[in-house]
Motif scaffolding. Structure first.
Motif, PDB file in Angstrom:
ATOM      1  N   ASN A 131       0.828  -1.211   0.000  1.00 42.18           N
ATOM      2  CA  ASN A 131       0.000   0.000   0.000  1.00 42.18           C
ATOM      3  C   ASN A 131       0.860   1.257   0.000  1.00 42.18           C
ATOM      4  O   ASN A 131       0.569   2.224  -0.720  1.00 42.18           O
ATOM      5  CB  ASN A 131      -0.931   0.002   1.215  1.00 42.18           C
ATOM      6  N   ARG A 132       1.928   1.238   0.808  1.00 42.60           N
ATOM      7  CA  ARG A 132       2.824   2.397   0.850  1.00 42.60           C
ATOM      8  C   ARG A 132       3.491   2.622  -0.498  1.00 42.60           C
ATOM      9  O   ARG A 132       3.544   3.744  -1.012  1.00 42.60           O
ATOM     10  CB  ARG A 132       3.898   2.177   1.919  1.00 42.60           C
ATOM     11  N   ASN A 133       4.002   1.549  -1.102  1.00 39.04           N
ATOM     12  CA  ASN A 133       4.701   1.673  -2.383  1.00 39.04           C
ATOM     13  C   ASN A 133       3.767   2.103  -3.501  1.00 39.04           C
ATOM     14  O   ASN A 133       4.132   2.913  -4.364  1.00 39.04           O
ATOM     15  CB  ASN A 133       5.379   0.351  -2.741  1.00 39.04           C
ATOM     16  N   THR A 134       2.545   1.565  -3.504  1.00 43.30           N
ATOM     17  CA  THR A 134       1.561   1.972  -4.514  1.00 43.30           C
ATOM     18  C   THR A 134       1.223   3.444  -4.357  1.00 43.30           C
ATOM     19  O   THR A 134       1.119   4.181  -5.346  1.00 43.30           O
ATOM     20  CB  THR A 134       0.283   1.115  -4.386  1.00 43.30           C
ATOM     21  N   GLY A 135       1.057   3.884  -3.109  1.00 45.02           N
ATOM     22  CA  GLY A 135       0.766   5.291  -2.848  1.00 45.02           C
ATOM     23  C   GLY A 135       1.887   6.208  -3.308  1.00 45.02           C
ATOM     24  O   GLY A 135       1.638   7.266  -3.911  1.00 45.02           O
ATOM     25  N   MET A 136       3.146   5.817  -3.046  1.00 51.60           N
ATOM     26  CA  MET A 136       4.296   6.608  -3.492  1.00 51.60           C
ATOM     27  C   MET A 136       4.332   6.718  -5.008  1.00 51.60           C
ATOM     28  O   MET A 136       4.541   7.793  -5.570  1.00 51.60           O
ATOM     29  CB  MET A 136       5.599   5.977  -2.982  1.00 51.60           C
ATOM     30  N   PHE A 137       4.103   5.571  -5.676  1.00 51.51           N
ATOM     31  CA  PHE A 137       4.144   5.565  -7.142  1.00 51.51           C
ATOM     32  C   PHE A 137       3.051   6.452  -7.731  1.00 51.51           C
ATOM     33  O   PHE A 137       3.315   7.284  -8.611  1.00 51.51           O
ATOM     34  CB  PHE A 137       3.999   4.134  -7.661  1.00 51.51           C
ATOM     35  N   TRP A 138       1.809   6.288  -7.254  1.00 51.80           N
ATOM     36  CA  TRP A 138       0.697   7.048  -7.831  1.00 51.80           C
ATOM     37  C   TRP A 138       0.805   8.532  -7.527  1.00 51.80           C
ATOM     38  O   TRP A 138       0.382   9.368  -8.324  1.00 51.80           O
ATOM     39  CB  TRP A 138      -0.642   6.481  -7.352  1.00 51.80           C
ATOM     40  N   ALA A 139       1.371   8.882  -6.364  1.00 52.62           N
ATOM     41  CA  ALA A 139       1.566  10.302  -6.049  1.00 52.62           C
ATOM     42  C   ALA A 139       2.513  10.944  -7.059  1.00 52.62           C
ATOM     43  O   ALA A 139       2.267  12.059  -7.545  1.00 52.62           O
ATOM     44  CB  ALA A 139       2.114  10.450  -4.632  1.00 52.62           C
ATOM     45  N   LEU A 140       3.606  10.250  -7.377  1.00 57.39           N
ATOM     46  CA  LEU A 140       4.552  10.770  -8.372  1.00 57.39           C
ATOM     47  C   LEU A 140       3.916  10.813  -9.760  1.00 57.39           C
ATOM     48  O   LEU A 140       4.085  11.785 -10.509  1.00 57.39           O
ATOM     49  CB  LEU A 140       5.815   9.900  -8.397  1.00 57.39           C
ATOM     50  N   LEU A 141       3.149   9.779 -10.115  1.00 64.67           N
ATOM     51  CA  LEU A 141       2.524   9.728 -11.438  1.00 64.67           C
ATOM     52  C   LEU A 141       1.527  10.871 -11.633  1.00 64.67           C
ATOM     53  O   LEU A 141       1.495  11.495 -12.696  1.00 64.67           O
ATOM     54  CB  LEU A 141       1.832   8.374 -11.632  1.00 64.67           C
ATOM     55  N   GLN A 142       0.700  11.142 -10.604  1.00 65.47           N
ATOM     56  CA  GLN A 142      -0.327  12.173 -10.748  1.00 65.47           C
ATOM     57  C   GLN A 142       0.276  13.558 -10.956  1.00 65.47           C
ATOM     58  O   GLN A 142      -0.354  14.438 -11.564  1.00 65.47           O
ATOM     59  CB  GLN A 142      -1.242  12.187  -9.513  1.00 65.47           C
ATOM     60  N   CYS A 143       1.512  13.756 -10.473  1.00 64.58           N
ATOM     61  CA  CYS A 143       2.175  15.054 -10.684  1.00 64.58           C
ATOM     62  C   CYS A 143       2.474  15.302 -12.160  1.00 64.58           C
ATOM     63  O   CYS A 143       2.772  16.441 -12.546  1.00 64.58           O
ATOM     64  CB  CYS A 143       3.475  15.114  -9.874  1.00 64.58           C
ATOM     65  N   SER A 144       2.393  14.248 -12.990  1.00 64.67           N
ATOM     66  CA  SER A 144       2.660  14.411 -14.422  1.00 64.67           C
ATOM     67  C   SER A 144       1.626  15.308 -15.094  1.00 64.67           C
ATOM     68  O   SER A 144       1.863  15.847 -16.173  1.00 64.67           O
ATOM     69  CB  SER A 144       2.694  13.043 -15.121  1.00 64.67           C
ATOM     70  N   MET A 145       0.456  15.487 -14.449  1.00 64.20           N
ATOM     71  CA  MET A 145      -0.582  16.337 -15.027  1.00 64.20           C
ATOM     72  C   MET A 145      -0.310  17.813 -14.773  1.00 64.20           C
ATOM     73  O   MET A 145      -0.989  18.676 -15.335  1.00 64.20           O
ATOM     74  CB  MET A 145      -1.955  15.959 -14.451  1.00 64.20           C
ATOM     75  N   LEU A 146       0.688  18.101 -13.937  1.00 63.31           N
ATOM     76  CA  LEU A 146       0.904  19.477 -13.506  1.00 63.31           C
ATOM     77  C   LEU A 146       1.951  20.212 -14.331  1.00 63.31           C
ATOM     78  O   LEU A 146       1.699  21.292 -14.863  1.00 63.31           O
ATOM     79  CB  LEU A 146       1.292  19.504 -12.023  1.00 63.31           C
ATOM     80  N   PHE A 147       3.157  19.627 -14.450  1.00 61.75           N
ATOM     81  CA  PHE A 147       4.310  20.389 -14.940  1.00 61.75           C
ATOM     82  C   PHE A 147       4.209  20.767 -16.421  1.00 61.75           C
ATOM     83  O   PHE A 147       4.403  21.925 -16.790  1.00 61.75           O
ATOM     84  CB  PHE A 147       5.604  19.610 -14.668  1.00 61.75           C
ATOM     85  N   GLY A 148       3.900  19.786 -17.282  1.00 62.37           N
ATOM     86  CA  GLY A 148       3.801  20.081 -18.713  1.00 62.37           C
ATOM     87  C   GLY A 148       2.687  21.057 -19.015  1.00 62.37           C
ATOM     88  O   GLY A 148       2.844  21.998 -19.808  1.00 62.37           O
ATOM     89  N   ASN A 149       1.534  20.861 -18.357  1.00 62.75           N
ATOM     90  CA  ASN A 149       0.397  21.757 -18.578  1.00 62.75           C
ATOM     91  C   ASN A 149       0.679  23.166 -18.063  1.00 62.75           C
ATOM     92  O   ASN A 149       0.174  24.150 -18.615  1.00 62.75           O
ATOM     93  CB  ASN A 149      -0.855  21.189 -17.903  1.00 62.75           C
ATOM     94  N   LEU A 150       1.472  23.270 -16.994  1.00 57.29           N
ATOM     95  CA  LEU A 150       1.836  24.584 -16.471  1.00 57.29           C
ATOM     96  C   LEU A 150       2.682  25.346 -17.499  1.00 57.29           C
ATOM     97  O   LEU A 150       2.490  26.551 -17.711  1.00 57.29           O
ATOM     98  CB  LEU A 150       2.607  24.431 -15.159  1.00 57.29           C
ATOM     99  N   TYR A 151       3.586  24.624 -18.160  1.00 55.87           N
ATOM    100  CA  TYR A 151       4.400  25.259 -19.199  1.00 55.87           C
ATOM    101  C   TYR A 151       3.519  25.722 -20.366  1.00 55.87           C
ATOM    102  O   TYR A 151       3.718  26.809 -20.919  1.00 55.87           O
ATOM    103  CB  TYR A 151       5.479  24.305 -19.705  1.00 55.87           C
ATOM    104  N   ILE A 152       2.541  24.878 -20.735  1.00 60.20           N
ATOM    105  CA  ILE A 152       1.628  25.246 -21.826  1.00 60.20           C
ATOM    106  C   ILE A 152       0.910  26.548 -21.498  1.00 60.20           C
ATOM    107  O   ILE A 152       0.742  27.421 -22.361  1.00 60.20           O
ATOM    108  CB  ILE A 152       0.600  24.114 -22.075  1.00 60.20           C
ATOM    109  N   TYR A 153       0.493  26.700 -20.241  1.00 65.52           N
ATOM    110  CA  TYR A 153      -0.216  27.926 -19.858  1.00 65.52           C
ATOM    111  C   TYR A 153       0.676  29.155 -20.047  1.00 65.52           C
ATOM    112  O   TYR A 153       0.263  30.143 -20.664  1.00 65.52           O
ATOM    113  CB  TYR A 153      -0.676  27.836 -18.408  1.00 65.52           C
TER     114      TYR A 153
END
Length: 448
Positions: A131-153
């Motif tokens: 559960n801990r490892n899955t949570g760590m992985f998904w937390a990092l993955l979800q951040c992928s929606m932030l950085f590229g889109n922020l640059y686009i803005y």
């Protein structure tokens, strides 16, 4: 040993963060990019490309476990990352044939990547750390929606048209990001085998050459794949899967809408003026925030609770229907299908940026409601057959996402929203029926 496993999970999460920063951003903006190309020889469609990706992905899932078992998860992920990078690179010098060809390749690569990811994550976890490892992985993955889109803005805010120079700068940056993610897989380390695995290996070493062991491993993988395929066919005949398939299908339709269609609609809305293109990036970020909030609250707090599971799905339906109604009022009907980069029709309300971004958040929140509870109910009902059950889920979801991407370029927004409302209501109703059947079965077992 434990430190090595944590290291592997973090590197795995960072690799996916980089790769999907590139791919998620690409998917969010590609239809807008395609429409703005000053190239008479290019006839591709971003919607069709995404439809091909999800269609190929759905069928490739059936073969991916065999590939991962033969060549191992690390090199499977590395090879898949190369395919993702190739797809991003096409936008630097776009041509129709390479655009669609790499769409096919990335569909295959996606199936292998996600199968290998699950295998590697389990390999580096035990019952107390999964559960801990899955949570760590998904937390990092979800951040992928932030950085590229922020640059686009920041890059697109105030632009009416997307120039070739701007496009090349964006996709060279995304390509470098994707390549970094791919190379990070080479930094993964093999975990030491357990005492039982070492004993089995020592016993088998004198009897089998390395070539024979490799052949035996491949044969075993093929047999396992055949066995799992038979299980999938059996599960497809069960009442539970047949009922849940409506909810799975709806998750595919709304996945295509929030990940590729809605951002394009915002960018094409004439009334947003010079801010329209930059809002595509902000919309992607807000969808990601909705996903993170929903996944954190409903995925963790409401885990394995039957009453709350139906409540969360009902909330997801209501949230999505509110979003669809606001989108219907706020966004022009021809936004998904205009050939130029701006709309001609007028919506019922004067388009509001605040309402548009609120809808982005609601789309992400509602998506997390449906997905977390589908994973939860499948994991509970098919605890002993989880792999085939989840394979069916991804298959149905991907097929309907592909279908939705193909019709998105032809149907007006009203019809697309109506299709999702009908299937969303039907899927929620079927989910409730499955819960009732499961509750009835539990009550019978307790009586006897």
């Amino acid at each position: 040993m434990a430190d090595l496993r944590i290291y592997n999970v973090i590197i795995l999460g960072l690799g996916f963060l980089f790769i999907f920063t590139a791919f998620t951003t690409c998917g969010n903006i590609e239809q807008t990019i395609v429409k703005s190309l000053d190239n008479d020889t290019f006839t591709g469609s971003g919607y069709h490309s995404l439809g091909i990706i999800y269609g190929i992905f759905s069928f490739s899932n059936l073969l991916a476990p065999t590939v991962v078992a033969i060549i191992g998860p690390q090199f499977t992920m590395f090879f898949s990352g190369i395919l993702y990078s190739g797809y991003v690179a096409v936008f630097i010098t776009p041509s129709t044939w390479s655009f669609y060809f790499t769409s096919v390749l990335i569909g295959i690569g996606a199936a292998m990547l996600w199968t290998a990811q699950g295998h590697f994550l389990v390999e580096n976890s035990d019952a107390s750390t999964i559960n801990r490892n899955t949570g760590m992985f998904w937390a990092l993955l979800q951040c992928s929606m932030l950085f590229g889109n922020l640059y686009i803005y920041f890059d697109w805010n105030g632009r009416i048209e997307i120039s070739d120079r701007s496009r090349n700068t964006i996709f060279i940056g995304l390509l470098v990001t994707s390549v970094l993610g791919t190379l990070s897989f080479l930094a993964l380390r093999k975990t030491p085998p357990t005492e039982e695995e070492m004993l089995n290996e020592e016993e088998g070493q004198p009897l089998l050459s390395s070539r024979m062991m490799y052949k035996q491993r491949a044969n075993s993988a093929v047999q396992d794949a055949k066995s799992e395929f038979k299980t999938i066919l059996q599960l497809l005949k069960t009442k539970t899967i047949l009922l849940l398939s409506c909810c799975m299908a709806y998750s595919g339709l709304e996945l295509s809408f929030y990940s590729g269609v809605y951002g394009t609609c915002i960018g094409a809305t004439t009334e947003f003026g010079a801010a329209a293109k930059g809002l595509i990036g902000i919309s992607g970020i807000v969808v990601g925030i909705g996903e993170i909030v929903g996944g954190g609250v409903f995925g963790l707090v409401c885990k394995n609770n039957r009453f709350r599971r139906t409540s969360v799905v009902f909330l997801g339906m209501v949230v999505h229907f509110v979003a669809f109604y606001l989108i219907y009022l706020n966004i022009p009907d021809d936004a998904p299908v205009v050939l130029k980069t701006s709309t001609l029709n007028k919506p019922y309300l004067t388009p509001s940026i605040s309402i548009a971004l609120l809808c982005s958040f609601l789309l992400g929140l509602g998506d997390s409601c449906f997905n977390t509870q589908l994973y939860s109910i499948l994991g509970r009902v098919y605890a002993e057959q989880s792999a085939p059950a989840f394979a069916i889920f991804k298959f149905i979801q991907s097929i309907f996402a592909a279908v939705a991407f193909f019709y998105s370029g032809y149907l007006l927004l009203t019809w697309q929203l109506l299709i999702m409302v009908i299937l969303g209501f039907t899927g929620t109703l079927c989910f409730f029926m499955v819960e009732r059947i499961q509750n009835f079965s539990v009550d019978l077992q307790q009586e006897y």
